[in-house]
Design an enzyme around this catalytic site. Structure first.
Site, PDB file in Angstrom:
ATOM      1  CD  GLU A 124      -3.264  -0.578   0.302  1.00  0.00           C
ATOM      2  OE1 GLU A 124      -3.063   0.095  -0.725  1.00  0.00           O
ATOM      3  OE2 GLU A 124      -4.400  -0.951   0.662  1.00  0.00           O
ATOM      4  CB  THR A 179      -5.604   6.816  -0.473  1.00  0.00           C
ATOM      5  OG1 THR A 179      -6.689   6.170  -1.154  1.00  0.00           O
ATOM      6  CG2 THR A 179      -5.501   6.233   0.922  1.00  0.00           C
TER       7      THR A 179
HETATM    8  N1  LIG Z   1      -2.068  -2.628  -8.399  1.00  0.00           N
HETATM    9  C1  LIG Z   1      -2.640  -1.441  -8.197  1.00  0.00           C
HETATM   10  N2  LIG Z   1      -3.979  -1.312  -8.234  1.00  0.00           N
HETATM   11  C2  LIG Z   1      -4.572  -0.104  -8.070  1.00  0.00           C
HETATM   12  N3  LIG Z   1      -3.901   1.045  -7.859  1.00  0.00           N
HETATM   13  C3  LIG Z   1      -2.557   0.964  -7.800  1.00  0.00           C
HETATM   14  C4  LIG Z   1      -1.883  -0.278  -7.941  1.00  0.00           C
HETATM   15  N4  LIG Z   1      -0.560  -0.044  -7.818  1.00  0.00           N
HETATM   16  C5  LIG Z   1      -0.409   1.267  -7.606  1.00  0.00           C
HETATM   17  N5  LIG Z   1      -1.607   1.897  -7.601  1.00  0.00           N
HETATM   18  C6  LIG Z   1      -1.820   3.334  -7.418  1.00  0.00           C
HETATM   19  O1  LIG Z   1      -2.551   3.541  -6.235  1.00  0.00           O
HETATM   20  C7  LIG Z   1      -3.409   4.679  -6.381  1.00  0.00           C
HETATM   21  C8  LIG Z   1      -4.839   4.266  -6.062  1.00  0.00           C
HETATM   22  O2  LIG Z   1      -4.907   3.916  -4.738  1.00  0.00           O
HETATM   23  P1  LIG Z   1      -5.966   4.565  -3.775  1.00  0.00           P
HETATM   24  O3  LIG Z   1      -5.651   4.042  -2.423  1.00  0.00           O
HETATM   25  O4  LIG Z   1      -6.008   6.038  -3.988  1.00  0.00           O
HETATM   26  O5  LIG Z   1      -7.313   3.992  -4.307  1.00  0.00           O
HETATM   27  P2  LIG Z   1      -8.104   2.723  -3.906  1.00  0.00           P
HETATM   28  O6  LIG Z   1      -7.178   1.629  -3.483  1.00  0.00           O
HETATM   29  O7  LIG Z   1      -8.980   2.433  -5.043  1.00  0.00           O
HETATM   30  O8  LIG Z   1      -9.011   3.269  -2.749  1.00  0.00           O
HETATM   31  P3  LIG Z   1      -9.132   3.009  -1.181  1.00  0.00           P
HETATM   32  O9  LIG Z   1      -7.745   2.653  -0.722  1.00  0.00           O
HETATM   33  O10 LIG Z   1      -9.657   4.268  -0.613  1.00  0.00           O
HETATM   34  O11 LIG Z   1     -10.085   1.888  -1.019  1.00  0.00           O
HETATM   35  C9  LIG Z   1      -3.284   5.132  -7.803  1.00  0.00           C
HETATM   36  O12 LIG Z   1      -2.372   6.216  -7.828  1.00  0.00           O
HETATM   37  C10 LIG Z   1      -2.684   3.937  -8.515  1.00  0.00           C
HETATM   38  O13 LIG Z   1      -1.886   4.282  -9.626  1.00  0.00           O
HETATM   39  N1  LIG Z   2      -8.369   3.357   6.221  1.00  0.00           N
HETATM   40  C1  LIG Z   2      -7.905   3.920   4.976  1.00  0.00           C
HETATM   41  C2  LIG Z   2      -8.552   3.210   3.830  1.00  0.00           C
HETATM   42  C3  LIG Z   2      -8.078   3.736   2.514  1.00  0.00           C
HETATM   43  O1  LIG Z   2      -8.178   2.712   1.609  1.00  0.00           O
HETATM   44  C4  LIG Z   2      -8.263   5.386   4.951  1.00  0.00           C
HETATM   45  O2  LIG Z   2      -9.416   5.728   5.247  1.00  0.00           O
HETATM   46  O3  LIG Z   2      -7.389   6.202   4.637  1.00  0.00           O
END
Ligand SMILES: Nc1ncnc2c1ncn2[C@@H]1O[C@H](COP(=O)(O)OP(=O)(O)OP(=O)(O)O)[C@@H](O)[C@H]1O
Ligand SMILES: N[C@@H](CCO)C(=O)O
Length: 300
Positions: A124, A179
């Site tokens: 992450e 995020t």
């Molecule tokens: N394998 C991957 N899948 C998705 N996003 C990725 C991955 N690797 C890197 N990233 C990067 O992570 C960011 C997206 O992550 P983010 O935490 O913002 O969104 P999310 O995981 O969809 O949402 P949340 O964590 O709130 O549930 C983007 O910048 C994306 O390019």
């Molecule tokens: N607990 C995290 C989840 C993001 O995927 C936040 O709220 O920032």
């Protein structure tokens, strides 16, 4: 040999459970396939996530396991991305947790579930600069998970008696480094009165899920610390939540770091009312959106 594993989408936080609660759902899934290559390098094959393995959550997780286990090999990671990126549906954690499960299987590492959460959460960092464990705990355990410790990583699965249906309201909003930004908005210190109210609500909500008490879930699933601090990113959330409660939803919260809103429904809820209410509210904000109805995934 090729090994493929999948992880489903998830909703972290569930109102007052910032960074400690997550729920796995069947709405979307990532499939990750890994295979040894003879280049000595980690290569990512993916349509819409970073190609650099250090910047991809799946790549970064595997780099860390290989470092710890002194495994020096070339690995191809193919990500079939089903979980939409950047919408609060645990997309980044779905790829890393699926990659870790596949790697564990391929090399017979016998990692425990908590060790797999540890490596998946490390990934992450590629997504948002910090290793939060909630979404990836869903990808490893399924169901509703509670993080009881991060150092060392310890996760408990919550055996919930009340299993609502889920409605995901997914606004079409793209926020750069969402995020990371949303996490920077969370207060560093809180007043003791707010802490007491938050722990009371969290406990009540968990009692509601454990005992099957609808009203306790509704009363407990409220957060005036983290959700409030992020309100500027999702100004429509309050209106959607109160409209959903008026239509007799069980409750609603921001899914992870948003913008998706997770609404809990049951047979008493007027779902058509929520669908038309959402259209009216998000129309006012000029936002396109999707509504996906789904169910909890209990395990893998
Ligand atoms: N394998 C991957 N899948 C998705 N996003 C990725 C991955 N690797 C890197 N990233 C990067 O992570 C960011 C997206 O992550 P983010 O935490 O913002 O969104 P999310 O995981 O969809 O949402 P949340 O964590 O709130 O549930 C983007 O910048 C994306 O390019
Ligand atoms: N607990 C995290 C989840 C993001 O995927 C936040 O709220 O920032």
């Amino acid at each position: 040999m090729k090994i493929k594993e999948l992880s489903y989408s998830s909703s972290a936080n569930l109102g007052p459970g910032y960074d400690i609660l997550s729920l796995s759902h069947r709405a979307f899934k990532d499939e990750v396939e890994i295979e040894e290559n003879n280049t000595g390098k980690i290569r990512i094959f993916s349509d819409n996530t970073p190609e650099d393995p250090m910047k991809n959550t799946a790549g970064l997780s595997l780099i860390q396991i290989m470092k710890d286990r002194k495994i020096k090999l070339g690995i191809d990671i193919t990500i079939n991305k089903g979980v939409p990126v950047g919408l609060g549906l645990g997309s980044s954690g779905a790829s890393s947790s699926a990659a870790v499960k596949a790697f564990n299987k391929m090399f017979d590492l016998n990692l425990t579930n908590d060790e797999m959460v540890y490596y998946s959460m490390y990934g992450e960092i590629a997504a948002c600069g910090s290793a939060h464990p909630d979404n990836v705990s869903s990808g490893i355990y399924g169901g509703m998970t509670l993080i009881t410790s991060t150092e060392p990583v310890r996760v408990r699965k919550i055996d919930i008696k009340y299993k609502p249906h889920l409605m995901l309201v997914i606004p079409d909003i793209k926020i750069e480094e969402k995020t990371k930004l949303a996490r920077s908005m969370v207060p560093k210190n809180i007043d003791i009165k707010d802490m007491v109210r938050q722990t009371s609500r969290l406990s009540l909500m968990l009692l509601g899920f454990l005992n099957g008490e609808r009203q306790a879930i509704r009363d407990g699933m409220n957060d005036e610390i983290v959700e409030k601090s992020r309100n500027g990113l999702f100004p429509f959330y309050g209106e959607i939540k109160s409209m959903a409660i008026d239509e007799n939803a069980v409750s609603a919260c921001i899914s992870g770091a948003g913008p998706t809103i997770l609404i809990f429904t049951d047979e008493r809820t007027n779902k058509n009312g929520i669908i038309s209410g959402t259209d009216e509210i998000l129309g006012k904000y000029g936002l396109n959106y999707k509504i996906v109805e789904t169910e909890i995934v209990e395990g893998y």
